[in-house]
Design an enzyme around this catalytic site. Structure first.
Site, PDB file in Angstrom:
ATOM      1  CB  SER A 127      -3.313  11.198  -3.133  1.00 36.81           C
ATOM      2  OG  SER A 127      -3.106   9.706  -2.765  1.00 36.81           O
ATOM      3  CE1 TYR A 152       2.773  11.844  -1.176  1.00 39.70           C
ATOM      4  CE2 TYR A 152       1.592  10.160  -1.069  1.00 39.70           C
ATOM      5  CZ  TYR A 152       1.820  11.313  -1.783  1.00 39.70           C
ATOM      6  OH  TYR A 152       1.636  10.573  -3.410  1.00 39.70           O
ATOM      7  CE  LYS A 156       0.416  14.412  -3.962  1.00 42.74           C
ATOM      8  NZ  LYS A 156       1.400  15.172  -4.797  1.00 42.74           N
TER       9      LYS A 156
HETATM   10  C1  UD1 Z   1       0.904   4.228  -0.616  1.00 43.92           C
HETATM   11  C2  UD1 Z   1       0.606   5.223  -0.056  1.00 43.92           C
HETATM   12  C3  UD1 Z   1      -0.047   6.559  -0.238  1.00 43.92           C
HETATM   13  C4  UD1 Z   1       0.683   6.588  -1.693  1.00 43.92           C
HETATM   14  C5  UD1 Z   1       0.405   5.595  -2.711  1.00 43.92           C
HETATM   15  C6  UD1 Z   1       0.830   6.431  -4.110  1.00 43.92           C
HETATM   16  C7  UD1 Z   1       1.126   4.055   2.580  1.00 43.92           C
HETATM   17  C8  UD1 Z   1       0.597   3.716   3.159  1.00 43.92           C
HETATM   18  N1  UD1 Z   1       0.200   4.619   1.369  1.00 43.92           N
HETATM   19  O1  UD1 Z   1      -0.382   4.031  -0.965  1.00 43.92           O
HETATM   20  O2  UD1 Z   1      -0.354   7.347   0.659  1.00 43.92           O
HETATM   21  O3  UD1 Z   1      -0.800   7.702  -1.803  1.00 43.92           O
HETATM   22  O4  UD1 Z   1       0.942   4.757  -2.032  1.00 43.92           O
HETATM   23  O5  UD1 Z   1       1.102   5.145  -4.877  1.00 43.92           O
HETATM   24  O6  UD1 Z   1       2.075   3.730   2.033  1.00 43.92           O
HETATM   25  N2  UD1 Z   1       2.306  -4.219   0.446  1.00 43.92           N
HETATM   26  C9  UD1 Z   1       2.283  -5.254   0.658  1.00 43.92           C
HETATM   27  N3  UD1 Z   1       3.820  -5.402   0.167  1.00 43.92           N
HETATM   28  C10 UD1 Z   1       4.645  -4.383  -0.227  1.00 43.92           C
HETATM   29  C11 UD1 Z   1       3.764  -3.044  -0.587  1.00 43.92           C
HETATM   30  C12 UD1 Z   1       2.484  -2.846   0.039  1.00 43.92           C
HETATM   31  O7  UD1 Z   1       1.920  -6.157   1.381  1.00 43.92           O
HETATM   32  O8  UD1 Z   1       6.144  -4.715  -0.192  1.00 43.92           O
HETATM   33  C13 UD1 Z   1       0.651  -4.051   0.387  1.00 43.92           C
HETATM   34  C14 UD1 Z   1      -0.340  -2.594   1.223  1.00 43.92           C
HETATM   35  O9  UD1 Z   1       0.614  -3.207   2.517  1.00 43.92           O
HETATM   36  C15 UD1 Z   1      -1.003  -2.364   1.064  1.00 43.92           C
HETATM   37  C16 UD1 Z   1      -0.602  -2.575  -1.031  1.00 43.92           C
HETATM   38  O10 UD1 Z   1      -0.577  -3.915  -0.620  1.00 43.92           O
HETATM   39  O11 UD1 Z   1      -2.217  -3.409   0.801  1.00 43.92           O
HETATM   40  C17 UD1 Z   1      -0.964  -1.769  -1.134  1.00 43.92           C
HETATM   41  O12 UD1 Z   1       0.630  -0.750  -0.663  1.00 43.92           O
HETATM   42  P1  UD1 Z   1       0.697   0.644  -1.972  1.00 43.92           P
HETATM   43  O13 UD1 Z   1       1.565   0.163  -3.446  1.00 43.92           O
HETATM   44  O14 UD1 Z   1       2.140   0.834  -0.729  1.00 43.92           O
HETATM   45  O15 UD1 Z   1       0.016   1.591  -1.622  1.00 43.92           O
HETATM   46  P2  UD1 Z   1      -0.577   1.844  -0.620  1.00 43.92           P
HETATM   47  O16 UD1 Z   1      -0.267   2.240   0.127  1.00 43.92           O
HETATM   48  O17 UD1 Z   1      -2.493   1.796  -1.178  1.00 43.92           O
END
Ligand code: UD1
Length: 340
Positions: A127, A152, A156
């Site tokens: 990842s 998690y 990795k």
């Molecule tokens: C997350 C994990 C990462 C993992 C990946 C797998 C974290 C900090 N990181 O990445 O370790 O490898 O998923 O898919 O959790 N967001 C919102 N509202 C939500 C959900 C997400 O605003 O309900 C935003 C988050 O702040 C982020 C973006 O959407 O900026 C993407 O989030 P997400 O899909 O959870 O991925 P990552 O955080 O990049």
């Protein structure tokens, strides 16, 4: 004779899409999955898509003797693609030992059994979380890794360190670690896709579940980041593009084309989109208004993550093809199908 490949976690989100691509590319697939975060019905859906039913073994990889027993009947496996792992970031913060135990013992067991059999081709599901908060963008494989925020993510990073040590100790091993950016979307058939357990952690399933009415509203975690609209930027990649990269990596391995016995590739599109851009694109694709509100930042989120995926293009002859609209449209089609 078809080459036989072992896919751990083959009933899961990325695993199932990869199994479809492997079958389409004439590989014979044996799946090991403990069904802890997936469903056996996925096997039937893979058969419906490809016309071929992969062999399925329900097994917890922490039980090494069970793994040995399965391999006894599959002596001709040529390579392993290892997806099986727990992946809920928040849960891993609450239950670190569960994550270290499951993700690392499973990895060590599968590697041990492969070495015992002299099978040395291994592809690992890593990842972009191993880059932490990168100092330079876009991220190349040479960017330094940092200790990830969550247990998690750390599994990795630790897994890659184990694999690197193994590659040094056993020169005949061929290992490829694929660092995924943000996989989203679903197979065009609408038969396989992402089905998170409980409340989704990730943005895309949260959006689609909100749109079908399963969740009240999406919380956007902060709009005060140093980005164009204040929301964090990520490199979203279609899961089918990601799956295809595994087939390319596998072929490289089986054709003995690796430059060194431990290789690492970023899998992303190279394009970064903000959370607000994802929401807007979803609204365009679905012709719906999404209910969302801006809330506090989420711990551990970094402002910007996007890949330089040139190395994968050069060495694997692979490039992501789908744009954001296609990815989101496929995720939306899947969500609607799954809820009816
Ligand atoms: C997350 C994990 C990462 C993992 C990946 C797998 C974290 C900090 N990181 O990445 O370790 O490898 O998923 O898919 O959790 N967001 C919102 N509202 C939500 C959900 C997400 O605003 O309900 C935003 C988050 O702040 C982020 C973006 O959407 O900026 C993407 O989030 P997400 O899909 O959870 O991925 P990552 O955080 O990049």
């Amino acid at each position: 004779m078809k080459n036989k490949v072992l896919v751990t976690g083959g009933c899961g989100y990325i695993g199932s899409h990869t199994v479809v691509e492997l079958i389409d590319n004439n590989f014979e697939v044996v799946i090991i999955d403990d069904l802890s975060n997936s469903n056996k019905k996925t096997i039937d859906n893979i058969e419906q898509i490809t016309g071929v039913k992969p062999t399925f073994c329900e097994c917890d990889l922490k039980d090494i003797n069970h793994v040995r027993n399965i391999l006894k009947y599959n002596k001709d496996i040529k390579a392993t693609i290892h997806f099986a792992a727990y992946k809920a970031v928040g849960e891993s913060v609450e239950k670190p030992l569960l994550y270290y135990q499951n993700n690392l013992i499973s990895l060590i067991n599968i590697l041990t059994t492969q070495l015992e059999r002299g099978n040395t081709n291994f592809i690992f599901s890593s990842s972009a979380t191993v880059y932490g908060n990168p100092k330079t963008l876009p991220i190349t494989e040479n960017n330094e890794t940092q200790r990830p925020f969550s247990p998690y993510g750390n599994t990795k990073k630790m897994a890659e360190e184990i694999l690197e040590d193994l590659s040094k100790a056993h020169k005949k091993t061929n290992i490829i670690s694929l660092r995924y950016f943000n996989p989203i979307g679903a197979h065009q058939s609408g038969l396989i896709g992402e089905l998170p357990n409980g409340i989704p952690n990730n943005l895309m399933p949260y959006i689609t579940q909100t749109a079908v009415g399963l969740r009240d509203k999406l919380s956007v975690y902060g709009n005060d980041y140093p980005t164009k609209d204040g929301t964090p930027i990520r490199d979203y990649i279609h899961v089918v593009d990601l799956a295809k990269a595994h087939v390319k990596a596998l072929k490289r391995q089986l054709d003995n084309e690796q430059d060194k016995n431990f290789e690492i590739f970023n899998l992303g599109t190279g394009n970064g989109y903000s959370v607000m851009e994802v929401i807007k694109t979803f609204e365009e694709v679905s012709k719906m208004k999404l209910n969302f509100e801006i809330v506090q930042r989420r711990d551990g989120d970094v402002p910007k993550l996007f890949a330089n995926a040139n190395l994968a293009e050069e060495k694997l002859n692979w490039k992501a093809e789908s744009d954001l609209k296609e990815m989101i449209a496929s995720a939306w089609k899947w969500e609607q199908k799954v809820r009816t």
